[in-house]
Scaffold this motif. Structure first.
Motif, short mmCIF file in Angstrom:
data_model
loop_
_atom_site.label_atom_id
_atom_site.label_comp_id
_atom_site.label_asym_id
_atom_site.label_seq_id
_atom_site.Cartn_x
_atom_site.Cartn_y
_atom_site.Cartn_z
N ASN A 262 0.86 -1.18 0.00
CA ASN A 262 0.00 0.00 0.00
C ASN A 262 0.90 1.24 0.00
OD1 ASN A 262 -3.04 -0.58 0.23
ND2 ASN A 262 -2.18 -2.07 1.66
N LYS A 263 0.40 2.35 0.51
CA LYS A 263 1.20 3.57 0.56
C LYS A 263 1.17 4.15 1.97
CE LYS A 263 0.40 4.67 -4.31
NZ LYS A 263 -0.15 5.65 -5.29
N LEU A 264 1.28 3.28 2.94
CA LEU A 264 1.24 3.69 4.34
C LEU A 264 2.52 4.42 4.73
CD1 LEU A 264 -0.32 0.43 5.83
CD2 LEU A 264 -1.47 2.64 5.54
N VAL A 265 2.37 5.41 5.61
CA VAL A 265 3.51 6.21 6.07
C VAL A 265 3.51 6.25 7.59
CG1 VAL A 265 3.52 7.63 3.98
CG2 VAL A 265 2.16 8.35 5.95
N GLY A 266 4.49 6.96 8.14
CA GLY A 266 4.57 7.12 9.58
C GLY A 266 5.36 6.01 10.23
N ARG A 267 5.26 5.93 11.55
CA ARG A 267 6.03 4.98 12.33
C ARG A 267 5.16 3.81 12.78
NH1 ARG A 267 10.85 7.36 14.33
NH2 ARG A 267 11.03 9.54 13.66
N LEU A 268 5.81 2.69 12.98
CA LEU A 268 5.15 1.54 13.58
C LEU A 268 5.21 1.71 15.09
CD1 LEU A 268 3.79 -1.23 13.27
CD2 LEU A 268 6.07 -2.25 13.23
N SER A 269 4.05 1.84 15.73
CA SER A 269 4.00 2.16 17.15
C SER A 269 4.50 1.01 18.02
CB SER A 269 2.56 2.51 17.54
OG SER A 269 2.43 2.65 18.93
N ARG A 270 5.09 1.38 19.14
CA ARG A 270 5.49 0.38 20.13
C ARG A 270 4.28 -0.34 20.71
NH1 ARG A 270 9.41 3.65 24.13
NH2 ARG A 270 9.43 1.58 25.13
N ASP A 271 3.10 0.24 20.51
CA ASP A 271 1.86 -0.39 20.99
C ASP A 271 1.53 -1.66 20.23
OD1 ASP A 271 1.51 1.57 22.90
OD2 ASP A 271 0.19 2.80 21.63
N ILE A 272 2.32 -1.99 19.20
CA ILE A 272 2.14 -3.26 18.51
C ILE A 272 2.22 -4.42 19.49
CG2 ILE A 272 4.60 -3.50 17.98
CD1 ILE A 272 1.82 -4.46 15.55
N ASP B 259 6.61 -3.36 1.55
CA ASP B 259 6.35 -2.47 0.43
C ASP B 259 5.38 -1.36 0.78
OD1 ASP B 259 6.45 -1.46 -2.18
OD2 ASP B 259 4.90 -2.83 -2.91
N ASN B 260 5.77 -0.55 1.78
CA ASN B 260 5.07 0.68 2.13
C ASN B 260 6.11 1.78 2.28
OD1 ASN B 260 1.99 0.46 2.56
ND2 ASN B 260 2.74 -1.42 3.51
N ASN B 261 5.78 2.86 2.97
CA ASN B 261 6.71 3.98 3.16
C ASN B 261 6.87 4.31 4.64
OD1 ASN B 261 7.29 4.73 0.30
ND2 ASN B 261 5.08 5.14 0.26
N MET B 262 6.85 3.27 5.46
CA MET B 262 6.99 3.45 6.91
C MET B 262 8.41 3.87 7.25
SD MET B 262 3.89 2.54 8.04
CE MET B 262 4.06 2.10 9.77
N ILE B 263 8.55 4.68 8.30
CA ILE B 263 9.86 5.21 8.68
C ILE B 263 10.14 4.94 10.16
CG2 ILE B 263 9.75 7.04 6.95
CD1 ILE B 263 8.99 8.98 9.26
N GLY B 264 11.36 5.32 10.57
CA GLY B 264 11.72 5.28 11.98
C GLY B 264 12.29 3.95 12.43
N GLN B 265 12.49 3.84 13.73
CA GLN B 265 13.04 2.66 14.35
C GLN B 265 12.04 1.50 14.33
OE1 GLN B 265 16.14 1.95 16.12
NE2 GLN B 265 15.22 -0.08 16.03
N VAL B 266 12.54 0.32 13.99
CA VAL B 266 11.71 -0.88 14.12
C VAL B 266 11.54 -1.16 15.61
CG1 VAL B 266 11.54 -3.35 13.67
CG2 VAL B 266 12.55 -1.84 11.95
N PRO B 267 10.32 -1.15 16.13
CA PRO B 267 10.13 -1.31 17.58
C PRO B 267 10.54 -2.70 18.06
CG PRO B 267 8.01 -1.30 16.44
CD PRO B 267 9.03 -0.95 15.42
N PHE B 268 11.40 -2.73 19.07
CA PHE B 268 11.84 -4.01 19.64
C PHE B 268 10.68 -4.75 20.30
CE2 PHE B 268 15.93 -1.57 19.84
CZ PHE B 268 16.59 -2.35 18.91
N PHE C 157 12.35 1.98 7.22
CA PHE C 157 12.78 1.83 8.61
C PHE C 157 14.31 1.95 8.68
CE2 PHE C 157 8.81 -0.85 8.92
CZ PHE C 157 8.12 0.03 9.75
N ASN C 158 14.79 2.43 9.83
CA ASN C 158 16.23 2.55 10.01
C ASN C 158 16.59 2.28 11.45
OD1 ASN C 158 15.65 4.99 11.46
ND2 ASN C 158 15.54 6.06 9.50
N GLY C 159 17.85 2.47 11.79
CA GLY C 159 18.29 2.26 13.16
C GLY C 159 18.72 0.83 13.42
N LEU C 160 18.78 0.48 14.68
CA LEU C 160 19.26 -0.84 15.09
C LEU C 160 18.15 -1.86 15.11
CD1 LEU C 160 21.40 0.33 18.16
CD2 LEU C 160 22.17 -0.01 15.79
#
Length: 285
Positions: free
Chosen positions: A193-203, A216-225, A243-246
Motif C-alpha cells: 500500500n502507501k502507508l507512512v509514519g512509524r510503527l507504534s510500540r503499541d504493537i 512495500d510501504n513507506n513506513m519510517i523510523g526505528q523498528v520497535p523491539f 525503517f532505520n536504526g538498530l
C-alpha cells in the motif's frame, strides 16, 4: 401407519415452507444484487422464478438471508447499496470477481456480519468509516483491489476481529492508533500500500498476532523491539519500507527478507545483525 405418513408429509411441507418463505424485502435485495452484477453472465446463475432456497450461494435461516457466497462466479458491475438492508446477513463473500465501484458507504448497517470478503475485485474509493460499527466482524478481506484513502480511525472498535487483510491496494496515511488495541487479531496484512509514519510500540498489545506484513510501504523510523514480545508471531515481513536504526538478531531472523529496506537514495539496504542489538550495522547491496 396412515397417520404416520400424513405427519411425515406435514413435517416436510412445514420444513420446505420455512425455507421458501423468505421475506419479500430480502428477496428484493437479492434480485437487485443479481441484476446489478449482470446475473445472466454468472457462472452459476439464479433462476429467479424458483424458490430462493435453490439459489446458488445463498443460505437462509428463519426466512432471512444469513450468507451470500458468490466467490469466483463472474460477477461484474457494482454492489448495490440496497445490500445493507439484509439485517441478518452474517457472511458476504464476493471474492475473485470483476466488481467495480465503491463499497457501499452504509455497509456498517450489516450489524450481524462476521465475514466480509470482497478481495480480488476492482473496487475503488475509501474503506467506509461505517465498517467500524460492525462489532461482530471476525474477518475483513479486501486485498487485491484499488481501494484508496486512509484506514478508518475507529477501526479499533472491532474487538472481535481476527483477520484484517488489505494488501495490494492504494491505502495511504498512518496506521490508526486504535488498531493496536485489537488483541484478537491473528492475521494483519497491510503490505503493498502507501502507508507512512512509524510503527507504534503499541504493537506489543496485539498479543494474538501470528502473521504480520507491512512489506512495500513507506513506513519510517526505528523498528520497535516490542515486536519481540509477540510470542505467537510465526511470520513477519516489514521489509521494503524506510525503517532505520538498530535491530536485534531475533527481529532480523523473524523477518522474511531479513529487514531489507529502502534508503533515502532509493537503494535497497539490509539491516545486518552480527551480534546483539548494539552491533547492528547497515550495508548497501
Amino acid at each position: 401407519m396412515k397417520n404416520s405418513t400424513i405427519l411425515c408429509f406435514a413435517f416436510l411441507f412445514f420444513s420446505f415452507s420455512m425455507f421458501a418463505n423468505i421475506s419479500s424485502s430480502d428477496k428484493e435485495v437479492l434480485v437487485k444484487l443479481y441484476k446489478a452484477t449482470n446475473g445472466n453472465e454468472w457462472i452459476n446463475k439464479w433462476d429467479l422464478s424458483s424458490s430462493v432456497a435453490t439459489w446458488y450461494g445463498v443460505k437462509l435461516q428463519n426466512g432471512k438471508v444469513v450468507s451470500i457466497n458468490l466467490s469466483n462466479n463472474n460477477l461484474t458491475g457494482e454492489i448495490p447499496g440496497e445490500i445493507v438492508k439484509l439485517k441478518s446477513l452474517q457472511e458476504l463473500n464476493l471474492y475473485k470477481n470483476n466488481i467495480s465501484g465503491a463499497i457501499p458507504s452504509d455497509i456498517g448497517n450489516l450489524s450481524e456480519l462476521r465475514i466480509l470478503n470482497l478481495s480480488f475485485n476492482k473496487l475503488s474509493g475509501n474503506i467506509p468509516n461505517s465498517v467500524c460499527k460492525m462489532l461482530n466482524l471476525k474477518s475483513i478481506e479486501l486485498y487485491m483491489n484499488a481501494l484508496s484513502g486512509k484506514l478508518p480511525t475507529q477501526i479499533g472498535a472491532l474487538n472481535q476481529l481476527e483477520v484484517l487483510s488489505l494488501f495490494n491496494n492504494e491505502i495511504v496515511g498512518e496506521i490508526p492508533n486504535s488498531l493496536y488495541n485489537i488483541k484478537t487479531v491473528k492475521t494483519l496484512l497491510l503490505n503493498s500500500n502507501k502507508l507512512v509514519g512509524r510503527l507504534s510500540r503499541d504493537i506489543a498489545n496485539m498479543t494474538s498476532l501470528e502473521n504480520f506484513s507491512l512489506f512495500d510501504n513507506n513506513m519510517i523510523g526505528q523498528v520497535p523491539f516490542e515486536l519481540e514480545k509477540l510470542g505467537n508471531l510465526k511470520e513477519m515481513n516489514i521489509s521494503y519500507n524506510k525503517f532505520n536504526g538498530l535491530v536485534s538478531r531475533d527481529l532480523a531472523v523473524l523477518d522474511v527478507m531479513n529487514m531489507k529496506m529502502i534508503n533515502e537514495e532509493g537503494f535497497a539496504v539490509s539491516l545486518n545483525v552480527l551480534g546483539g542489538r548494539n552491533s547492528a550495522i547497515v550495508f548497501e547491496d
